[in-house]
Each structure stands twice: as C-alpha cells, then as structure tokens.
Scaffold this motif. Structure first.
Motif, PDB file in Angstrom:
ATOM      1  N   ASP A   1       0.817  -1.222   0.000  1.00 50.95           N
ATOM      2  CA  ASP A   1       0.000   0.000   0.000  1.00 50.95           C
ATOM      3  C   ASP A   1       0.846   1.266   0.000  1.00 50.95           C
ATOM      4  O   ASP A   1       0.320   2.359  -0.177  1.00 50.95           O
ATOM      5  N   ILE A   2       2.162   1.106   0.225  1.00 57.86           N
ATOM      6  CA  ILE A   2       3.039   2.270   0.398  1.00 57.86           C
ATOM      7  C   ILE A   2       4.028   2.364  -0.757  1.00 57.86           C
ATOM      8  O   ILE A   2       4.773   1.419  -1.029  1.00 57.86           O
ATOM      9  N   ASP A   3       4.031   3.484  -1.437  1.00 55.83           N
ATOM     10  CA  ASP A   3       4.990   3.748  -2.518  1.00 55.83           C
ATOM     11  C   ASP A   3       5.980   4.786  -2.002  1.00 55.83           C
ATOM     12  O   ASP A   3       5.717   5.989  -2.033  1.00 55.83           O
ATOM     13  N   LEU A   4       7.114   4.304  -1.502  1.00 57.22           N
ATOM     14  CA  LEU A   4       8.093   5.216  -0.913  1.00 57.22           C
ATOM     15  C   LEU A   4       8.713   6.130  -1.965  1.00 57.22           C
ATOM     16  O   LEU A   4       9.060   7.267  -1.678  1.00 57.22           O
ATOM     17  N   GLY A   5       8.840   5.633  -3.193  1.00 58.06           N
ATOM     18  CA  GLY A   5       9.403   6.448  -4.273  1.00 58.06           C
ATOM     19  C   GLY A   5       8.522   7.626  -4.612  1.00 58.06           C
ATOM     20  O   GLY A   5       9.002   8.756  -4.803  1.00 58.06           O
TER      21      GLY A   5
ATOM     22  N   GLY B   1       6.184   8.710  -2.565  1.00 52.98           N
ATOM     23  CA  GLY B   1       5.776   9.380  -1.325  1.00 52.98           C
ATOM     24  C   GLY B   1       4.276   9.355  -1.144  1.00 52.98           C
ATOM     25  O   GLY B   1       3.654  10.395  -0.892  1.00 52.98           O
ATOM     26  N   SER B   2       3.680   8.156  -1.245  1.00 52.08           N
ATOM     27  CA  SER B   2       2.222   8.063  -1.124  1.00 52.08           C
ATOM     28  C   SER B   2       1.806   6.766  -0.437  1.00 52.08           C
ATOM     29  O   SER B   2       2.530   5.768  -0.456  1.00 52.08           O
ATOM     30  N   ILE B   3       0.631   6.815   0.174  1.00 53.11           N
ATOM     31  CA  ILE B   3       0.024   5.655   0.813  1.00 53.11           C
ATOM     32  C   ILE B   3      -1.389   5.505   0.267  1.00 53.11           C
ATOM     33  O   ILE B   3      -2.162   6.466   0.239  1.00 53.11           O
ATOM     34  N   THR B   4      -1.723   4.299  -0.184  1.00 54.37           N
ATOM     35  CA  THR B   4      -3.063   4.022  -0.693  1.00 54.37           C
ATOM     36  C   THR B   4      -3.898   3.365   0.404  1.00 54.37           C
ATOM     37  O   THR B   4      -3.504   2.349   0.970  1.00 54.37           O
ATOM     38  N   ILE B   5      -5.037   3.960   0.698  1.00 52.14           N
ATOM     39  CA  ILE B   5      -5.968   3.402   1.682  1.00 52.14           C
ATOM     40  C   ILE B   5      -7.103   2.721   0.922  1.00 52.14           C
ATOM     41  O   ILE B   5      -7.851   3.374   0.194  1.00 52.14           O
ATOM     42  N   ASN B   6      -7.220   1.409   1.062  1.00 52.19           N
ATOM     43  CA  ASN B   6      -8.281   0.678   0.356  1.00 52.19           C
ATOM     44  C   ASN B   6      -8.900  -0.427   1.197  1.00 52.19           C
ATOM     45  O   ASN B   6      -9.651  -1.253   0.686  1.00 52.19           O
ATOM     46  N   LYS B   7      -8.578  -0.458   2.505  1.00 54.71           N
ATOM     47  CA  LYS B   7      -9.130  -1.493   3.389  1.00 54.71           C
ATOM     48  C   LYS B   7      -9.001  -1.049   4.840  1.00 54.71           C
ATOM     49  O   LYS B   7      -8.300  -0.082   5.148  1.00 54.71           O
TER      50      LYS B   7
ATOM     51  N   ARG C   1      -8.661   6.186  -0.838  1.00 53.31           N
ATOM     52  CA  ARG C   1      -7.954   7.406  -1.210  1.00 53.31           C
ATOM     53  C   ARG C   1      -6.451   7.166  -1.235  1.00 53.31           C
ATOM     54  O   ARG C   1      -5.962   6.148  -0.737  1.00 53.31           O
ATOM     55  N   THR C   2      -5.734   8.110  -1.816  1.00 54.28           N
ATOM     56  CA  THR C   2      -4.273   8.082  -1.807  1.00 54.28           C
ATOM     57  C   THR C   2      -3.781   9.295  -1.030  1.00 54.28           C
ATOM     58  O   THR C   2      -4.189  10.425  -1.312  1.00 54.28           O
ATOM     59  N   ILE C   3      -2.932   9.047  -0.044  1.00 54.55           N
ATOM     60  CA  ILE C   3      -2.421  10.110   0.821  1.00 54.55           C
ATOM     61  C   ILE C   3      -0.982  10.419   0.427  1.00 54.55           C
ATOM     62  O   ILE C   3      -0.148   9.513   0.346  1.00 54.55           O
ATOM     63  N   LEU C   4      -0.691  11.677   0.171  1.00 51.90           N
ATOM     64  CA  LEU C   4       0.693  12.088  -0.093  1.00 51.90           C
ATOM     65  C   LEU C   4       1.392  12.322   1.243  1.00 51.90           C
ATOM     66  O   LEU C   4       0.819  12.938   2.142  1.00 51.90           O
ATOM     67  N   ILE C   5       2.615  11.830   1.367  1.00 55.11           N
ATOM     68  CA  ILE C   5       3.322  11.952   2.642  1.00 55.11           C
ATOM     69  C   ILE C   5       4.637  12.710   2.452  1.00 55.11           C
ATOM     70  O   ILE C   5       5.276  12.621   1.405  1.00 55.11           O
TER      71      ILE C   5
END
Length: 267
Positions: free
Chosen positions: A164-168, A170-176, A197-201
């Motif tokens: 769920d986390i794309d460190l490259g 800088g985002s986290i996908t919330i789907n559950k 949703r997708t959260i930018l971190i």
C-alpha cells in the motif's frame, strides 16, 4: 400483512438481525447484535411486538439510565442514544415489513439524552511533546506519526501492508480496514466509499517508514505492518499522554488533530 404482529419480540429481533446480516458489513451486524442481545432482548424478549407500548419504552429508558458497563460506570450518553436508536430501528423494521401500525419509540421519544458532538484535538506543539516520549525505533513512534500526519483511522493503519506504500512516490493508498470481531481479525473495505484514497506523505515520513520496514524480519508485500491491537495503541496513547503532560484525547482524535494541522497550514 394488515394484521398487527403478535410474534414475540425475540422473533422480530432475529428477523431484523438476519436482514442486517445480509445487507450490512459484518462489523455493523456484530455491533447491532451485541446491543440487542445485551441491552434490549432481556427486557422485551417474550413480549408480543404489538403489546409493547410507548410507556414500556420509557420505562426501559429509565432503567438504562441506571445501568452500568463492564467497568461499573454509567453508560455514556452516546451509547445510550445508540441503544434507543437501535430499538427504534427494530420497530421501524416491523412497521415496514410486518404490518405494525406505529413505532412506539416515536411516541416515547428519547429520554436518555443525546451524544455531545464536540471535537477534541492537539495542536502541533502538543503532538510534538507527545511523540518525543517515544524512542524513534519504537513501532508505536511510527504508528502515531502516521496517524497524525496522514489522518487515517486506526483500522486503516492496522490494515496497511508494504504494497500500500509507494516510498518512491511518497504516497500511501488506503483501500481497506482491519477489525477484530469475536477474536478473529477481519479485513474489509473502508468505512465509506470516500475513504478509498491516496495520501501524499512528506519526505521525513518516507524515511521513518523505510527504516521501520527494514527492522521487520521477513517482511512480505502483503503482511500487515502494524499488528498491535486497538487496545494496545489506546493504552500506549494514554501512558505517553501522562509522560508528556498534554491533554487527554482518544485515538480517533488524532484524525481531528490532523485536520487541525491542515487548517493551520492553510488548506
């Protein structure tokens, strides 16, 4: 259909819960079942549905005001309101599908009071004081940083996997989201459709997550990253609030604190 339903209330409640089981999430069904089994059925179980009056409902509400939870404390106004609404829903079900002419809860009204809607949150300074009480390599440090800077719900945090986390990016996908139901861990879709949703971190959070993942032996893309229980996170929150000397808030109030942070930043 035109006849008043003379079935025992227990039969009606079983039909109601059977319907909810088919059309609601499991956590919603289990919550409703718990409320009915513990606080409603013992009072109305054998009574014919069409014999339950508004006066009976008011007497039940009066008894609820005197009731105590497992800790020996009075039931909260919010929980009392939920119980009153649950009973009303059962009678609405009877009106809609089993010919009951009127919902007695509508006549009885709500005598237990309503939950007070108020937002409790931390400023960034308060959160900083709190998070400084953790060692940076503590899994709770990472968990609370995510809750505060991402505004996710605790169940969404508990369901997170490396996939769920794309460190490259800088985002986290919330789907559950994760629930513990009768001792069984269940992964379901998020609370609402908008919760997908997708959260930018920010970069500093990317580094915190990268270091955290490296400390987990044999981590797979589908493994849950945060495996402590809801009660454990709540207990950690409580303990470190005392250490930091900041005001007491709930886990969900970290989500409100995130919203406050965004407003402070001009969003």
């Amino acid at each position: 259909q035109a006849a008043q339903p003379s079935m025992p209330f227990k039969t009606l409640s079983s039909l109601y819960l059977e319907d909810k089981k088919e059309h609601n999430k499991r956590i919603t069904y289990e919550t409703k079942k718990n409320r009915i089994d513990k606080w409603i059925l013992p009072y109305f179980e054998s009574r014919p549905v069409d014999a339950i009056s508004a006066a009976d409902i008011r007497k039940w509400q009066a008894d609820l005001k005197k009731a105590e939870n497992a800790n020996g404390e009075p039931l909260s106004p919010g929980y009392l309101q939920n119980l009153v609404m649950e009973l009303s829903s059962v009678f609405n079900f009877a009106v809609k599908f089993y010919g009951l002419s009127v919902n007695p809860c509508r006549i009885a009204g709500n005598t237990v009071g309503k939950k007070q809607k108020s937002l409790n949150f931390w400023t960034k300074e308060e959160f900083d004081r709190f998070i400084e009480t953790f060692e940076p390599d503590s899994p709770y440090y990472t968990a609370f940083m995510l809750l505060y800077y991402c505004g996710m719900r605790i169940g969404e945090l508990e369901a997170l996997t490396p996939a769920d986390i794309d460190l490259g990016a800088g985002s986290i996908t919330i789907n559950k989201t994760y629930h513990l139901i009768n001792g069984e861990g269940i992964i379901t879709s998020p609370k609402t459709q908008k919760a997908n949703r997708t959260i930018l971190i920010p970069p500093f959070l990317v580094e915190i997550i990268r270091k955290y993942e490296k400390r987990i032996y044999g981590l797979t893309p589908s493994a849950r990253l945060f495996i402590a229980s809801h009660s454990t996170y709540a207990r950690q929150l409580e303990d470190h609030i005392k250490m930091a000397g900041v005001k007491r808030i709930r886990l969900h109030d970290l989500r409100h604190s995130h919203a406050s942070l965004l407003i402070e930043l001009g969003f």
